[in-house]
Write an enzyme that holds these catalytic residues in place. Structure first.
Site, short mmCIF file in Angstrom:
data_model
loop_
_atom_site.label_atom_id
_atom_site.label_comp_id
_atom_site.label_asym_id
_atom_site.label_seq_id
_atom_site.Cartn_x
_atom_site.Cartn_y
_atom_site.Cartn_z
N GLY A 270 0.87 -1.17 0.00
CA GLY A 270 0.00 0.00 0.00
C GLY A 270 0.91 1.22 0.00
O GLY A 270 1.82 1.32 0.84
N ALA A 271 0.68 2.12 -0.97
CA ALA A 271 1.64 3.20 -1.20
C ALA A 271 2.01 3.99 0.07
O ALA A 271 3.20 4.14 0.38
CB ALA A 271 1.08 4.13 -2.28
N ARG B 142 10.43 -0.47 -4.28
CA ARG B 142 9.24 -0.52 -5.15
C ARG B 142 9.18 0.81 -5.89
O ARG B 142 9.04 1.86 -5.27
CB ARG B 142 7.97 -0.78 -4.33
CG ARG B 142 7.98 -2.17 -3.69
CD ARG B 142 6.61 -2.65 -3.31
NE ARG B 142 5.75 -2.88 -4.45
CZ ARG B 142 4.43 -3.05 -4.33
NH1 ARG B 142 3.85 -3.00 -3.14
NH2 ARG B 142 3.70 -3.26 -5.40
N ASP C 197 -1.34 4.96 -6.31
CA ASP C 197 0.05 4.76 -5.88
C ASP C 197 0.93 5.92 -6.26
O ASP C 197 2.01 6.11 -5.69
CB ASP C 197 0.59 3.45 -6.45
CG ASP C 197 -0.09 2.28 -5.74
OD1 ASP C 197 -1.22 1.94 -6.12
OD2 ASP C 197 0.49 1.77 -4.77
#
Ligand code: RUB
Length: 353
Positions: A58-59, A98, A236
């Protein structure tokens, strides 16, 4: 958020710093919904791995984890002669863990925006994480008015408390509207290949919110049948022009919603806005391991633990982009802690914060 860990009910965010051990701790999201367990990261290196392996995801939550990770590195290397080199390495590793969610970069840059000391870096990481959680509450207060009793709402991926340190982004208006007494139904996209819909269902269950899990490929059917009144999901990364990167499948949903004239909203905190990226075309899309498509992680009742099963035979090619880009023209509005904005307001308001 209230969680039951080892039989005890406790109040924990998705990620936090443990003062005694100096570990970054997080709820292991690969174990949800069947087990609620705490995962320990003794150094920033384990924090990098936890982000990569989506133990935390989850961003905004990975942004907070990265910020704590850098604070951990500052603490570890503080007395070293090559402190600055080590911090540069830690920053780069955390940033690369990420690539799509901009919250990582925003979290890391926030730590570095003041002269680094162990205490200062930790305080800033704590502030960054707390602010995200507070913004989740505001998103809920602001977004809940979009929800009326009797509606069918569709959501994609997981945007609840675990994705946003606490309180959630797109799930926050849904939860707050329900707690206010509105009664509605939520379609939960299963969200292949990582099945984040399982976490959404788990969280909605805790509030008793009426919901149904559907395969991602069924959403067009339900929308075309007139069974969906509102789509709310997260982001995101939000580019300056309002294009968004969000979980793969978001673009399909946006197109179908646009065709059928269904309002399509994205909800996100300030940390997800990318002031340095002009449009969605400039956003790097994370390519993940094809094993995520080839195999599935589920819970085996026989083994009483999570278990990986193969879905395909050998010698088959896969392609696994984690996100897609939805152009601003398909987005009805942006639910932010600063109001529900249209694309014209977005850049002005978010850049001036
Ligand atoms: C997460 C994802 C979520 C957003 C939610 O992807 O796509 O929809 O992060 O973010 P992943 P926000 O599971 O691969 O991390 O809470 O900012 O809306």
């Amino acid at each position: 958020m209230k969680l039951q860990i080892n039989g005890e009910v406790t109040d924990k965010p998705a990620v936090w710093w443990d003062k005694n051990s100096k570990f970054v701790k997080m709820i292991d999201q690969t174990k949800i919904p069947f087990q609620v367990e705490v995962f320990n990261c003794p150094t920033y290196r384990e924090t990098v791995q936890a982000i990569k392996k989506m133990i935390i995801r989850g961003a905004p939550s990975i942004g907070a984890a990265a910020a704590y990770g850098l604070a951990q590195a500052v603490d570890e290397f503080w007395d070293n002669e090559d402190f600055e080199d080590q911090i540069r390495i830690a920053y780069d590793e955390l940033l690369a863990a990420r690539p799509t969610a901009v919250d990582l970069k925003n979290g890391l840059d926030f730590i570095k925006s003041d002269p680094l000391t162990p205490e200062g870096a930790l305080n800033r990481a704590q502030f960054f994480a707390d602010r995200i959680a507070e913004e989740g509450l505001k998103i809920g207060q602001i977004g809940k008015d979009l929800i009326k009793s009797g509606m069918n709402i569709l959501t994609h991926c997981h945007t609840g408390a675990l994705a946003l340190v606490d309180n959630g982004s797109a799930l926050s208006p849904i939860i707050q509207a329900w707690e206010e007494g509105k009664r509605f139904h939520v379609y939960v996209d299963e969200t292949r290949p990582r099945f984040q819909g399982r976490m959404t269902a788990w969280e909605l269950n805790q509030y008793g919110i009426d919901h149904t899990v559907i395969c991602d490929s069924a959403s067009g059917f339900f929308i075309s049948q007139g069974n969906v009144d509102l789509v709310i999901l997260g982001a995101d990364r939000v580019a300056r022009n309002g294009d968004i990167a969000n979980k793969i499948g978001t673009y399909n949903l946006a197109l179908i919603s646009h065709y059928h004239d269904i309002p399509f909203y994205t909800a996100f905190p300030s940390s997800t806005f990318d002031s340095s990226t002009p449009t969605g075309k400039d956003i790097e899309i994370e390519q993940r391991d094809s094993l995520e498509v080839k195999q599935a992680l589920g819970y085996s009742k026989i083994l009483n633990e999570n278990h990986v099963v193969s879905l395909y035979t050998e010698n088959i090619k896969f392609n696994n982009p984690a996100f897609d880009i939805t152009p601003n023209k398909f987005i009805t509005g942006y639910i932010t802690p600063h109001g529900i904005l249209d694309k014209a307001e977005l850049e002005d308001i978010m850049l001036n914060l």
